[in-house]
Design an enzyme around this catalytic site. Structure first.
Site, PDB file in Angstrom:
ATOM      1  CG  ASP A  51       0.884  -2.241   9.023  1.00  0.00           C
ATOM      2  OD1 ASP A  51       1.270  -1.050   9.001  1.00  0.00           O
ATOM      3  OD2 ASP A  51       0.901  -2.970   8.014  1.00  0.00           O
ATOM      4  CG  ASN A 102       1.458  -9.499   5.526  1.00  0.00           C
ATOM      5  OD1 ASN A 102       1.331  -9.593   6.733  1.00  0.00           O
ATOM      6  ND2 ASN A 102       0.572 -10.021   4.687  1.00  0.00           N
ATOM      7  CG  ASP A 149      -5.160  -7.889  11.059  1.00  0.00           C
ATOM      8  OD1 ASP A 149      -4.769  -9.016  10.670  1.00  0.00           O
ATOM      9  OD2 ASP A 149      -5.320  -6.927  10.275  1.00  0.00           O
ATOM     10  CB  ALA A 155      -0.933   0.011   1.206  1.00  0.00           C
TER      11      ALA A 155
END
Length: 379
Positions: free
Chosen positions: A272, A217, A246, A139
């Site tokens: 994050d 990730n 999460d 992102a």
């Protein structure tokens, strides 16, 4: 409003490895070992609760509508108040892949931050971008990706008054070796947003990189013929690995696997989170890109995950209740381990005498947050 606390009694106290009946004494905002040295103040009854250290989040971007990359001091205070209210008493927010002038403004604001009585300490800055791979931006904004630069980092470190404690690099990019060689003793270097293979990662860790950003990730996955950076980090023995528990980013089995591989002394829970943490569904900004939040998911327009909206306390809860991580291991990964990675283990992440009197009370049955003591003050 806050209330001065002299002692915490009646709870099951985390001793760094397990829980035991005990009492904590507080004086001048620190834990002390002698009851006669404690301040006058309220005695907090923690019966029916676990007492754990205040959490330390070394990788989140923002909360309560604010983001460190805004370079806005008022926004940092909003973040500090929200984080403290959730039991995150020490914060190391992460900047994004942005132009140097924007990062400079963020560093200036962070250096000027002095917490109010109900706000978390700002103990560092995590420089997640811009020294990443253009092929693994996630992102981040690809427009501002650039090669690792010792000179740029040192300029920012000077402006931030030494607050940069972590910096991410993709070790396969030009300039990475020189960056690690020159800065490995000055800042904790993390392998992140990378397309590197096992050999390149192993070399980076041998040279002095000591951290792995959000394990699994934005990096090559493990494969029996192409192991990638994760086994290289495990084999080094000195590397700490972040993980986002999460319930969205990573399957529970893979979270358990990471704890098994690295051991709970080397795992670090991170949130994050972006600025939407603590708010509702909607469209929010992250590093100049729109992020759509629905429930606990946050995605940019191409569908890629864009950070989290689950603060670190919720990540700890999910890790324990939904992923099978033992509570003691999760607590270490959210307090002592990140404090040690940031070079702050003498002050944060522990309930031992001499540490900042940050403590969190969790209901023994539900793990519901029942109380926060911040620098010896009950919120």
């Amino acid at each position: 409003m806050t209330t001065s606390v002299s002692a915490i009694v009646g709870g099951k106290v985390f001793n760094g490895a397990d829980f035991e009946a005990g009492e904590l004494q507080i004086a001048d905002g620190q834990f002390v070992g002698d009851v006669t040295a404690a301040d006058d103040g309220e005695v907090v009854d923690a019966t029916g609760c676990y007492v754990i250290p205040g959490l330390v989040d070394l990788h989140f971007h923002g909360s309560a509508g604010a983001d460190i990359s805004d370079g806005d001091l008022e926004g940092l205070h909003k973040m500090g108040a929200y984080e403290a209210s959730r039991g995150i008493t020490a914060m190391c927010p992460a900047t994004m892949t942005l132009p140097e002038d924007v990062l400079t403004k963020a560093a200036e604001a962070a250096a000027a931050y002095v917490p109010a009585a109900n706000e978390a300490d700002l103990v560092g800055i995590n420089m997640e971008g811009p020294f990443i791979s253009p092929d693994k931006v996630g992102a981040q904004n690809p427009e501002f990706v650039r090669n690792p630069s010792v000179e740029e980092f040192r300029r920012l470190q000077k402006v931030g008054n030494g607050l940069f404690k972590l910096v991410d690099i993709a070790p396969e990019e030009p300039g990475a070796d020189d960056f690690i060689e020159q800065l490995g003793d000055e800042v904790r270097i993390s392998v992140a947003h990378t397309s590197c293979d096992y050999e390149t990662a192993a070399h980076a860790f041998e040279e002095g990189a000591r951290h792995l950003t959000h394990c699994y990730n934005a990096m090559p996955s493990m494969h029996h013929r192409k192991p990638g950076p994760i086994p290289a980090a495990v084999e080094n023995g000195d590397v700490t690995a972040e993980i986002i528990a999460d319930g969205v980013h990573i399957h529970p089995a893979m979270v358990r696997l990471a704890f098994h591989m690295f051991g709970d002394d080397h795992m670090i829970l991170v949130s994050d989170t972006l600025r939407a943490a603590g708010l509702g569904d909607g469209v929010y900004d992250l590093g100049g890109q729109d992020v759509t939040v629905k429930g606990y998911e946050a995605r940019i327009d191409n569908g890629a995950l864009a950070g989290s909206v689950s603060d670190l306390m919720r990540c700890l809860y999910v890790a324990v209740t939904e992923m099978g991580i033992p509570l003691a291991s999760a607590v270490k990964a959210a307090s002592a381990n990140p404090a040690r990675a940031l070079g702050l283990s003498e002050k944060y992440g522990s309930l031992e005498p001499g540490h900042v009197a940050d403590a969190v009370l969790l209901d023994e049955q539900t793990l519901e947050l029942k109380g926060v003591i911040l620098r010896g003050q009950l919120l």
